[in-house]
Design an enzyme around this catalytic site. Structure first.
Site, short mmCIF file in Angstrom:
data_model
loop_
_atom_site.label_atom_id
_atom_site.label_comp_id
_atom_site.label_asym_id
_atom_site.label_seq_id
_atom_site.Cartn_x
_atom_site.Cartn_y
_atom_site.Cartn_z
N ARG A 86 -16.20 49.59 34.39
CA ARG A 86 -15.76 49.19 33.06
C ARG A 86 -14.71 48.11 33.16
NH1 ARG A 86 -14.21 51.57 27.90
NH2 ARG A 86 -13.28 49.83 26.78
N ARG A 95 -20.15 47.59 26.76
CA ARG A 95 -19.42 48.27 27.83
C ARG A 95 -20.32 49.19 28.62
NH1 ARG A 95 -15.43 49.86 24.18
NH2 ARG A 95 -15.40 47.64 23.85
N ASP A 98 -17.65 54.18 28.00
CA ASP A 98 -16.49 54.41 27.14
C ASP A 98 -16.33 55.92 27.04
OD1 ASP A 98 -14.48 53.64 25.46
OD2 ASP A 98 -15.77 53.23 23.75
N ASP A 100 -13.83 58.80 25.26
CA ASP A 100 -12.75 59.02 24.30
C ASP A 100 -12.47 60.51 24.15
OD1 ASP A 100 -12.42 56.32 23.48
OD2 ASP A 100 -14.17 56.49 22.17
N1 ROI Z 1 -21.37 51.18 18.57
C1 ROI Z 1 -22.08 52.29 18.82
N2 ROI Z 1 -23.21 52.50 18.14
N3 ROI Z 1 -21.69 53.20 19.75
C2 ROI Z 1 -20.55 53.02 20.46
O1 ROI Z 1 -20.20 53.88 21.30
C3 ROI Z 1 -19.76 51.87 20.23
N4 ROI Z 1 -18.61 51.65 20.91
C4 ROI Z 1 -17.88 50.57 20.70
C5 ROI Z 1 -18.27 49.51 19.71
C6 ROI Z 1 -18.47 48.21 20.46
C7 ROI Z 1 -17.15 49.37 18.71
N5 ROI Z 1 -19.50 49.83 19.01
C8 ROI Z 1 -20.22 50.95 19.25
O2 ROI Z 1 -16.77 50.43 21.39
#
Ligand code: ROI
Length: 169
Positions: A86, A95, A98, A100
């Site tokens: 990443r 990315r 991610d 969270d």
């Molecule tokens: N859009 C979707 N559908 N899923 C995500 O996990 C996601 N994550 C992000 C951004 C680029 C804002 N858009 C996303 O970080």
């Protein structure tokens, strides 16, 4: 793990074999110190929120039990993200992985590094669908029940479907 915290972690990827990124990351969550992966949602595919000139995302939620406090857990998640290559490039860009912290026990946390429950949670179909699969009756601290949040999503919000290829591992 008597005093372990129940935590929901959101996972997302839209680069470098996203399904593999998510499934590997779930295994890596299970190997964190004092941490156990209890359950994982299905994988869901959605159009990107934000700039549209990027691939669709695959998202999921993991339910873990951990002895890690919130900030050490955040450090550990960022370590997993880094190990998946990443790199933080443009805001809201594509990315490889991610991770969270969506929910940490029934806590409301607001530090410089961390806001929990995750502020995007009530509005994001790609978080609420997999979370509702695991815990529809869960109360999101300060926000209400997951199933109610899902019902309140804008009618125009797309109905996410389970990613059909996701089970092929
Ligand atoms: N859009 C979707 N559908 N899923 C995500 O996990 C996601 N994550 C992000 C951004 C680029 C804002 N858009 C996303 O970080």
């Amino acid at each position: 793990m008597n005093d372990a915290a129940l935590v929901y972690v959101g996972l997302g990827s839209n680069l470098d074999d996203p399904r593999r990124q998510l499934l590997d990351a779930m295994d890596e969550l299970d190997r964190l110190p004092g941490t156990r992966l209890r359950r994982r949602s299905s994988l869901y595919r959605s159009a990107p929120m934000g700039p549209q000139d990027q691939p669709d995302f695959i998202n999921a939620v993991a339910e873990i039990e951990t002895g890690l406090q919130p900030e050490p857990l955040l450090d550990a998640l960022q370590g997993i993200e880094a190990a998946h290559g990443r790199v933080r490039e443009r805001r809201w860009g594509p990315r490889t992985l991610d991770l969270d912290i969506l929910i940490y026990k029934n806590e409301q946390i607001r530090t410089e590094r961390l806001v929990v429950p995750h502020p995007g949670l009530p509005r994001r179909a790609f978080v609420l669908y997999p979370l509702a699969e695991l815990a529809p009756g869960l109360t999101v601290p300060g926000q209400g029940r997951v199933s109610d949040l899902l019902a309140k999503l804008d009618d125009t919000a797309e109905r996410l479907e389970e990613d059909a290829g996701a089970r092929a591992r």
